[in-house]
Design a protein around this motif. Sequence first.
Motif, PDB file in Angstrom:
ATOM      1  N   SER A  13      27.921 -36.351 -11.905  1.00  0.00           N
ATOM      2  CA  SER A  13      28.508 -36.993 -10.734  1.00  0.00           C
ATOM      3  C   SER A  13      28.215 -38.492 -10.759  1.00  0.00           C
ATOM      4  CB  SER A  13      27.947 -36.380  -9.456  1.00  0.00           C
ATOM      5  OG  SER A  13      26.546 -36.613  -9.348  1.00  0.00           O
ATOM      6  N   SER A  14      29.127 -39.261 -10.188  1.00  0.00           N
ATOM      7  CA  SER A  14      28.893 -40.695 -10.015  1.00  0.00           C
ATOM      8  C   SER A  14      28.072 -40.914  -8.751  1.00  0.00           C
ATOM      9  CB  SER A  14      30.218 -41.435  -9.896  1.00  0.00           C
ATOM     10  OG  SER A  14      30.985 -41.287 -11.071  1.00  0.00           O
ATOM     11  N   PRO A  15      27.303 -42.002  -8.678  1.00  0.00           N
ATOM     12  CA  PRO A  15      26.570 -42.278  -7.445  1.00  0.00           C
ATOM     13  C   PRO A  15      27.515 -42.692  -6.330  1.00  0.00           C
ATOM     14  CG  PRO A  15      26.288 -44.070  -9.000  1.00  0.00           C
ATOM     15  CD  PRO A  15      27.020 -42.993  -9.730  1.00  0.00           C
ATOM     16  N   CYS A  16      27.254 -42.200  -5.137  1.00  0.00           N
ATOM     17  CA  CYS A  16      27.972 -42.617  -3.932  1.00  0.00           C
ATOM     18  C   CYS A  16      27.037 -43.546  -3.161  1.00  0.00           C
ATOM     19  CB  CYS A  16      28.343 -41.402  -3.088  1.00  0.00           C
ATOM     20  SG  CYS A  16      28.953 -41.798  -1.440  1.00  0.00           S
ATOM     21  N   ILE A  17      27.457 -44.794  -2.973  1.00  0.00           N
ATOM     22  CA  ILE A  17      26.613 -45.794  -2.328  1.00  0.00           C
ATOM     23  C   ILE A  17      27.154 -46.099  -0.942  1.00  0.00           C
ATOM     24  CG2 ILE A  17      25.674 -48.137  -2.483  1.00  0.00           C
ATOM     25  CD1 ILE A  17      26.130 -47.959  -5.517  1.00  0.00           C
ATOM     26  N   VAL A  18      26.323 -45.946   0.075  1.00  0.00           N
ATOM     27  CA  VAL A  18      26.724 -46.279   1.448  1.00  0.00           C
ATOM     28  C   VAL A  18      25.493 -46.840   2.158  1.00  0.00           C
ATOM     29  CG1 VAL A  18      26.324 -43.898   2.201  1.00  0.00           C
ATOM     30  CG2 VAL A  18      27.723 -45.428   3.599  1.00  0.00           C
ATOM     31  N   GLY A  19      25.635 -48.062   2.707  1.00  0.00           N
ATOM     32  CA  GLY A  19      24.485 -48.691   3.359  1.00  0.00           C
ATOM     33  C   GLY A  19      23.338 -48.868   2.382  1.00  0.00           C
ATOM     34  N   CYS A  38      19.167 -37.993  -2.461  1.00  0.00           N
ATOM     35  CA  CYS A  38      19.341 -39.279  -1.795  1.00  0.00           C
ATOM     36  C   CYS A  38      18.259 -40.240  -2.273  1.00  0.00           C
ATOM     37  CB  CYS A  38      19.255 -39.121  -0.277  1.00  0.00           C
ATOM     38  SG  CYS A  38      19.365 -40.691   0.637  1.00  0.00           S
ATOM     39  N   LEU A  39      18.683 -41.430  -2.744  1.00  0.00           N
ATOM     40  CA  LEU A  39      17.762 -42.461  -3.195  1.00  0.00           C
ATOM     41  C   LEU A  39      17.838 -43.671  -2.272  1.00  0.00           C
ATOM     42  CD1 LEU A  39      18.617 -42.546  -7.026  1.00  0.00           C
ATOM     43  CD2 LEU A  39      16.836 -41.205  -5.919  1.00  0.00           C
ATOM     44  N   PRO A  71      29.499 -36.864  -4.606  1.00  0.00           N
ATOM     45  CA  PRO A  71      29.458 -36.711  -3.147  1.00  0.00           C
ATOM     46  C   PRO A  71      30.245 -37.824  -2.458  1.00  0.00           C
ATOM     47  CG  PRO A  71      27.244 -36.798  -4.112  1.00  0.00           C
ATOM     48  CD  PRO A  71      28.196 -37.236  -5.158  1.00  0.00           C
ATOM     49  N   THR A  72      30.550 -37.620  -1.187  1.00  0.00           N
ATOM     50  CA  THR A  72      31.204 -38.637  -0.376  1.00  0.00           C
ATOM     51  C   THR A  72      30.434 -38.791   0.936  1.00  0.00           C
ATOM     52  OG1 THR A  72      33.308 -39.322   0.635  1.00  0.00           O
ATOM     53  CG2 THR A  72      32.790 -36.982   0.720  1.00  0.00           C
ATOM     54  N   SER A  73      30.474 -39.982   1.516  1.00  0.00           N
ATOM     55  CA  SER A  73      29.733 -40.237   2.755  1.00  0.00           C
ATOM     56  C   SER A  73      30.468 -41.257   3.610  1.00  0.00           C
ATOM     57  CB  SER A  73      28.321 -40.751   2.436  1.00  0.00           C
ATOM     58  OG  SER A  73      27.623 -41.089   3.627  1.00  0.00           O
ATOM     59  N   ASP A  74      30.361 -41.096   4.927  1.00  0.00           N
ATOM     60  CA  ASP A  74      30.927 -42.055   5.878  1.00  0.00           C
ATOM     61  C   ASP A  74      29.838 -42.868   6.568  1.00  0.00           C
ATOM     62  OD1 ASP A  74      29.779 -40.172   7.505  1.00  0.00           O
ATOM     63  OD2 ASP A  74      31.597 -39.698   8.644  1.00  0.00           O
ATOM     64  N   GLY A  75      28.604 -42.769   6.060  1.00  0.00           N
ATOM     65  CA  GLY A  75      27.496 -43.493   6.668  1.00  0.00           C
ATOM     66  C   GLY A  75      26.755 -42.711   7.732  1.00  0.00           C
ATOM     67  N   GLU A  76      27.310 -41.547   8.117  1.00  0.00           N
ATOM     68  CA  GLU A  76      26.652 -40.682   9.096  1.00  0.00           C
ATOM     69  C   GLU A  76      26.352 -39.310   8.518  1.00  0.00           C
ATOM     70  OE1 GLU A  76      29.145 -40.569  12.524  1.00  0.00           O
ATOM     71  OE2 GLU A  76      28.672 -42.626  13.129  1.00  0.00           O
ATOM     72  N   ARG A  77      27.126 -38.912   7.516  1.00  0.00           N
ATOM     73  CA  ARG A  77      26.945 -37.623   6.854  1.00  0.00           C
ATOM     74  C   ARG A  77      27.328 -37.769   5.397  1.00  0.00           C
ATOM     75  NH1 ARG A  77      30.522 -38.175  10.150  1.00  0.00           N
ATOM     76  NH2 ARG A  77      29.420 -37.131  11.833  1.00  0.00           N
ATOM     77  N   VAL A  78      26.851 -36.857   4.562  1.00  0.00           N
ATOM     78  CA  VAL A  78      27.212 -36.837   3.153  1.00  0.00           C
ATOM     79  C   VAL A  78      27.710 -35.432   2.826  1.00  0.00           C
ATOM     80  CG1 VAL A  78      24.798 -36.374   2.500  1.00  0.00           C
ATOM     81  CG2 VAL A  78      26.423 -37.165   0.778  1.00  0.00           C
ATOM     82  N   ASP A  91      23.256 -34.535   7.103  1.00  0.00           N
ATOM     83  CA  ASP A  91      23.189 -35.833   7.758  1.00  0.00           C
ATOM     84  C   ASP A  91      22.428 -36.789   6.851  1.00  0.00           C
ATOM     85  OD1 ASP A  91      20.436 -35.406   8.130  1.00  0.00           O
ATOM     86  OD2 ASP A  91      20.627 -34.930  10.257  1.00  0.00           O
ATOM     87  N   MET A  92      22.300 -38.035   7.271  1.00  0.00           N
ATOM     88  CA  MET A  92      21.709 -39.044   6.400  1.00  0.00           C
ATOM     89  C   MET A  92      20.228 -38.805   6.130  1.00  0.00           C
ATOM     90  SD  MET A  92      24.347 -40.834   5.645  1.00  0.00           S
ATOM     91  CE  MET A  92      23.874 -42.435   5.007  1.00  0.00           C
TER      92      MET A  92
END
Length: 207
Positions: A13-19, A38-39, A71-78, A91-92
């Motif tokens: 998987s590729s990293p999903c970066i949010v915040g 989560c890192l 994975p995908t994330s909207d900043g509130e959930r992944v 959740d985050m």
Amino acid sequence: NELWSTPLLAGHSSPCIVGDSIFLTTFDKDLEKLEVVCLDRATGTVRWQRAVTAPAIEKGHPSFSPASSTPTSDGERVVAYFGSFGLVCFDMAGSKLWEIKMPLTRSYAGNATSPIIAGDRVILYRGNHVDHFLLAVDKFSGKEIWRVPQEEPFSSEMACTACPIVAGDKLIVHSVRSIQAFDISSGKRVWVANCATTATSTPVLAG
């Protein structure tokens, strides 16, 4: 100029970066264990790891990893997807919010499609010998909103690794043997362009 380096289990998987967070998936081959990780973006510290227990691990090409979907994330959930399990949402902080178990996939290469978040829904295009559909679920509850079965027969040459993309109020889906557009709210197909394709690559928008 390396800022940090964090050893992890294998995964495609590729990293999903949010915040300030980085999300990815991993697979422990010896233990046959899938995880969402989560890192901390600044330090590389592992904030949390959550095992996703599947009754069986899907098979694929010798180069395939069961942790191939990003994975995908909207900043509130992944939200993460595994062909061995289905969809799972955290959740985050790593607390599980919901899950949707799906039958074990069966294909030559292995599932590597990734979900997306479009507004208030999670979208997944899934194709294999067991089932073949486009799905929208509520991102807050995991409740199914609509499902569009794909009529094109699945064969071993099919990849179905492309991710849907958003164009205004439409989903553009690179599907088996066609490019299709769907209304996000209803799942109704707006148009289809037939083409000789195995649905491998994710399209981009240009203008």
